[in-house]
Design a protein around this motif. Sequence first.
Motif, PDB file in Angstrom:
ATOM      1  N   PRO A  32      62.023  31.869  41.114  1.00 48.46           N
ATOM      2  CA  PRO A  32      62.934  32.756  40.862  1.00 48.46           C
ATOM      3  C   PRO A  32      63.524  32.878  39.660  1.00 48.46           C
ATOM      4  N   GLY A  33      63.720  34.101  39.248  1.00 51.97           N
ATOM      5  CA  GLY A  33      64.004  34.550  38.060  1.00 51.97           C
ATOM      6  C   GLY A  33      62.973  34.826  36.942  1.00 51.97           C
ATOM      7  N   VAL A  34      61.737  34.165  37.285  1.00 54.33           N
ATOM      8  CA  VAL A  34      60.532  34.261  36.336  1.00 54.33           C
ATOM      9  C   VAL A  34      59.498  35.258  36.747  1.00 54.33           C
ATOM     10  N   ASP A  35      59.190  34.865  38.149  1.00 57.03           N
ATOM     11  CA  ASP A  35      58.155  35.457  38.835  1.00 57.03           C
ATOM     12  C   ASP A  35      58.719  36.758  39.710  1.00 57.03           C
ATOM     13  N   ALA A  36      58.115  38.089  39.244  1.00 60.20           N
ATOM     14  CA  ALA A  36      58.664  39.093  40.312  1.00 60.20           C
ATOM     15  C   ALA A  36      57.444  39.557  40.845  1.00 60.20           C
ATOM     16  N   VAL A  37      57.756  39.372  42.435  1.00 61.79           N
ATOM     17  CA  VAL A  37      56.480  39.817  43.496  1.00 61.79           C
ATOM     18  C   VAL A  37      56.935  41.050  43.968  1.00 61.79           C
ATOM     19  N   ALA A  38      56.202  42.264  43.825  1.00 63.99           N
ATOM     20  CA  ALA A  38      56.354  43.564  44.761  1.00 63.99           C
ATOM     21  C   ALA A  38      55.180  43.538  45.680  1.00 63.99           C
TER      22      ALA A  38
END
Length: 293
Positions: A32-38
């Motif tokens: 969280p706060g580092v990796d963004a997953v869409a």
Amino acid sequence: MATTRTGTVEDQVDVALDLAGVRAWLVAHAVPGVDAVATDPDGGTRHRRPVSTCEGRAALEVVLPAAGTATLRARGAGAEAALAAGRRWLGLDLDPRPAAATLAGDPDLGPLVRARPLLRVPGAPDPFEAAADVVVGQHVSVAAGRVFAGRLAAVAGVDRGPAEAGRVAALDPDDLQRATGVTGARARTLVALARAVADGLDLGPSPDDDARAATRAALLALPGVGPWTADLVAMRCLRDPDVFLPGDLVLRRAMGGVTAAEAGRRARAWAPHRSLAVVHLWTHHALDPPAAR
């Protein structure tokens, strides 16, 4: 490799890849706060994160379609180095074919390997970050480890790399414990690890067995670092292809609930490809089991 009109460097993955397997790994370990997953409507995913390089900070994107060819994109200072980090992240730096050809005939592991011959050993986009996240993941679930890793990133900064190691090295362990919620012993281990890296301990990939053994020994000399931590760092960061974690609870369950000693004994048959064996067992029994698919 190509550069788009927006200045983004793009790399089409040029080898076959188990998309579901690597997607499951990246999602399970997203910080969280580092990796963004869409997630796209068709089930494809896009994974974005910052990557620190010698030339500066770049933004890395990994595109994993529902089917077809994966793509890596990077923009900013050190974009090409960020692409190389992205390839390690997906495990593209280690060719799984020789290991898969050997393991496919194993009576226990063979069915898993034959079902997913393109599965690879994922690496780490940043060695210190991954090692620190392994430490905060000691004796907790993967989900809990992600929470602690996110708190650590908030304290140390999400630009990661050597700058993060320097910031953690300068922290008081008690302050780090209060900020992240990890145990006092874990906070002391994190600071000791950061100081070792700041002092020159190289956790980057190495093709040399002796160099990897020396780094593993240096890790084991740190307070709070045992074989499970050192070996997982060796697999993900040093890129040792022959790592097994006999004390890992998920692996022991995957092998029928055996003891650590029995797990280690049975895994000898998988040498020198035990890292891939570990990923197959984790993927099949926890990260992307057949029932989920």
